[in-house]
Design an enzyme around this catalytic site. Structure first.
Site, PDB file in Angstrom:
ATOM      1  N   TYR A   1      53.596  15.798 109.570  1.00 19.92           N
ATOM      2  CA  TYR A   1      54.060  16.743 110.585  1.00 19.92           C
ATOM      3  C   TYR A   1      55.401  16.235 111.084  1.00 19.92           C
ATOM      4  CZ  TYR A   1      54.190  19.419 114.985  1.00 19.92           C
ATOM      5  OH  TYR A   1      54.552  20.250 116.014  1.00 19.92           O
TER       6      TYR A   1
ATOM      7  N   ASP B   1      60.897   9.824 109.086  1.00 20.14           N
ATOM      8  CA  ASP B   1      60.568  10.407 110.383  1.00 20.14           C
ATOM      9  C   ASP B   1      59.791   9.350 111.169  1.00 20.14           C
ATOM     10  OD1 ASP B   1      58.778  13.400 111.553  1.00 20.14           O
ATOM     11  OD2 ASP B   1      59.632  11.654 112.565  1.00 20.14           O
TER      12      ASP B   1
ATOM     13  N   LYS C   1      59.447  10.269 121.134  1.00 13.37           N
ATOM     14  CA  LYS C   1      58.353   9.606 121.860  1.00 13.37           C
ATOM     15  C   LYS C   1      58.822   8.362 122.634  1.00 13.37           C
ATOM     16  CE  LYS C   1      55.031  11.556 118.623  1.00 13.37           C
ATOM     17  NZ  LYS C   1      54.144  12.483 119.336  1.00 13.37           N
TER      18      LYS C   1
HETATM   19  P1  KE4 Z   1      58.076  16.645 119.291  1.00 11.64           P
HETATM   20  O1  KE4 Z   1      58.917  17.849 118.979  1.00 11.64           O
HETATM   21  O2  KE4 Z   1      56.641  17.008 119.604  1.00 11.64           O
HETATM   22  O3  KE4 Z   1      58.695  15.713 120.323  1.00 11.64           O
HETATM   23  O4  KE4 Z   1      58.017  15.742 117.966  1.00 11.64           O
HETATM   24  C1  KE4 Z   1      57.586  16.327 116.755  1.00 11.64           C
HETATM   25  C2  KE4 Z   1      57.116  15.252 115.807  1.00 11.64           C
HETATM   26  C3  KE4 Z   1      57.952  14.858 114.777  1.00 11.64           C
HETATM   27  N1  KE4 Z   1      57.575  13.895 113.904  1.00 11.64           N
HETATM   28  C4  KE4 Z   1      56.379  13.269 114.031  1.00 11.64           C
HETATM   29  C5  KE4 Z   1      56.007  12.197 113.054  1.00 11.64           C
HETATM   30  C6  KE4 Z   1      55.492  13.633 115.082  1.00 11.64           C
HETATM   31  O5  KE4 Z   1      54.283  13.012 115.182  1.00 11.64           O
HETATM   32  C7  KE4 Z   1      55.859  14.627 115.989  1.00 11.64           C
HETATM   33  C8  KE4 Z   1      54.955  15.084 117.113  1.00 11.64           C
HETATM   34  N2  KE4 Z   1      53.659  14.490 117.150  1.00 11.64           N
HETATM   35  C9  KE4 Z   1      52.604  15.300 117.751  1.00 11.64           C
HETATM   36  C10 KE4 Z   1      51.289  14.521 117.715  1.00 11.64           C
HETATM   37  N3  KE4 Z   1      51.006  13.881 116.501  1.00 11.64           N
HETATM   38  C11 KE4 Z   1      52.949  15.699 119.130  1.00 11.64           C
HETATM   39  C12 KE4 Z   1      51.804  16.193 119.965  1.00 11.64           C
HETATM   40  C13 KE4 Z   1      51.932  17.669 120.214  1.00 11.64           C
HETATM   41  O6  KE4 Z   1      52.296  18.431 119.283  1.00 11.64           O
HETATM   42  O7  KE4 Z   1      51.657  18.045 121.378  1.00 11.64           O
END
Ligand code: KE4
Length: 430
Positions: A144, A239, A267
């Site tokens: 993701y 990523d 994060k």
């Molecule tokens: P954000 O746009 O949510 O800040 O980041 C996206 C993203 C990009 N790359 C990786 C490896 C990520 O894990 C994420 C976001 N992670 C999820 C949980 N695994 C965020 C939680 C959510 O969607 O509320």
């Protein structure tokens, strides 16, 4: 434990927010109960609006590696806020933050701040396309990279949890430029490069998969990706939104000693405030406007409050590797405790861990090193354990396909409580 105020709040929220939440995984849909509305957090603990206290292993999905409401981070935010909240102009702290990231992340010579991990990954592939003049990208099923159109194809995290790996609204023209390979399967990557000779701009990968549950890279997987992309003239994008500053001060690329061309971050980098970033060699990054032709912008990028929070966090993490040794020791204890519970009670479980990222897969397959093996997990069993653990004051990710995070604020007592609550929950499966 009563959570009536959360249920009432959820009902109200659903009247004005789609699904009652501002991010789907928070809705607790896959664990079949109403989400908890949180009122405050400190260190390793959080409190819901019914005043129930929990030990938190979600860590806001990764950012809170030093625990919640860290005194130095709060002080930094307050100090910055007194001087204003946003200017839309360059500030000294943005340069300081960039210098800090450049000093910590081995492959980064220049870095651009954005406001989320999604913005970082969307921008990184645009930059890769601009740099190579090619259009296609390779991602991995189950990984993701945020909700950018190009990534919502066989996506992980909430997309798996809710069974929506390919989202409506992503046009077939976008989808055709995203090729999907299998994690830990270099042949599947080589096959795509053979089929699409000279058309692939980049491979984007979570160096440790965290969004189909934790799946570590096989021994030569990352090195193999580095070799294939180099040979094919494509860029390798790590990523590191989860792994950045979590696996080591230099993230996964330092931990595994494999250098990508572009790194995306999020994060932890924001200390809990909205921050993302992407960086790499100067020859690539200098293609970005206003220097070069690849456009990317953001009203609140480099926001002084977010920079103050993130920079404070990074400086603390950069002080000593002892923090990572401590995280490793605590996480190893958790892994051993969960494994011994499952063995004693004869519950089939596969536990994957890299550093302070852990997932217990409720599956009887021997190992989980691929998306397909992760998908053999019994999400219903996970849901039962999740709810039983919650009742015993343990707050874990409301999905089988996420990480359990250990923070520097967790204590030995927290870990022992997790292990004993897990044992009770597993007994409930018998
Ligand atoms: P954000 O746009 O949510 O800040 O980041 C996206 C993203 C990009 N790359 C990786 C490896 C990520 O894990 C994420 C976001 N992670 C999820 C949980 N695994 C965020 C939680 C959510 O969607 O509320």
């Amino acid at each position: 434990m009563q959570t009536s105020n959360s249920s009432k709040a959820f009902k109200e929220a659903k009247k004005v927010i789609p699904g009652g939440v501002n991010s789907p995984v928070r809705a607790f849909k896959s664990v079949g109960c109403d989400p908890l509305f949180i009122q405050r957090a400190k260190g390793s603990h959080i409190w819901d609006i019914d005043d129930n206290e929990y030990i938190d292993f979600v860590s806001s999905w990764g950012p809170m590696i030093l625990g919640h409401a860290h005194d130095d981070v709060l002080r930094a935010i307050n100090r910055a806020a007194e001087k204003g909240t946003s200017y839309g102009a360059p500030t000294l702290i943005e340069t300081e933050m960039a210098q800090q990231i450049v000093s910590m992340v081995p492959s980064i010579e220049k870095v651009r701040m954005v406001n989320s991990g999604t913005e970082a990954t969307m921008s990184a592939i645009r930059l890769a396309r601009g740099f190579t003049g090619r259009e296609k990208i390779i991602k991995f099923a189950g990984c993701y990279h945020g909700h950018g159109d190009s990534f919502l194809i066989k996506a992980g995290s909430g997309a798996i949890t809710l069974g929506l790996p390919d989202s409506p609204g992503v046009t077939k023209y976008t989808a055709k430029d995203t090729l999907t390979a299998n994690y830990n399967d270099l042949d599947s990557v080589e096959e795509l490069f053979k089929q699409q000779k000279g058309q692939i701009a980049a491979v984007i990968v979570e160096p440790v998969a965290g969004n189909m549950g934790v799946i570590p890279p096989n021994k030569n997987f990352l090195k193999g990706l580095r070799g294939i992309t180099k040979q094919e003239g494509a860029l390798l994008i790590f990523d590191e939104v989860i792994t950045g500053f979590r696996l080591s001060q230099g993230g996964a690329q330092q931990y595994f000693n494999v250098m990508p061309d572009i790194t995306t971050l999020g994060k932890i980098i924001g200390g809990g405030l909205p921050v993302g970033a992407y960086g790499g060699r100067a020859e690539i990054m200098d293609l970005l406007a206003p220097n070069g032709p690849v456009y990317q912008a953001g009203t609140l990028s480099g926001n002084p409050l977010a920079m103050s929070a993130g920079l404070t966090m990074l400086k603390i993490l950069n002080q000593s590797t002892a923090i990572y040794d401590e995280l490793e020791a605590m996480a190893a204890k958790v892994e051993a405790g969960l494994k011994s519970n499952a063995a004693d009670l004869n519950i089939p479980l596969v536990i994957n861990r890299v550093g302070s990222m852990i997932t217990a897969f409720f599956t009887s397959v021997e190992k989980v090193s691929s998306f397909d093996e992760a998908m053999t997990s019994d999400a219903k069993r996970y849901a039962k354990v999740f709810k039983a653990s919650l009742k015993n004051g343990i707050y874990m990710a409301p999905s089988q396909f996420e990480c359990l995070f250990i923070s520097y604020a967790h204590t030995t007592d927290d870990i022992e409580q997790l292990i004993s609550a897990n044992r009770l929950a597993l007994e409930g499966l018998k």
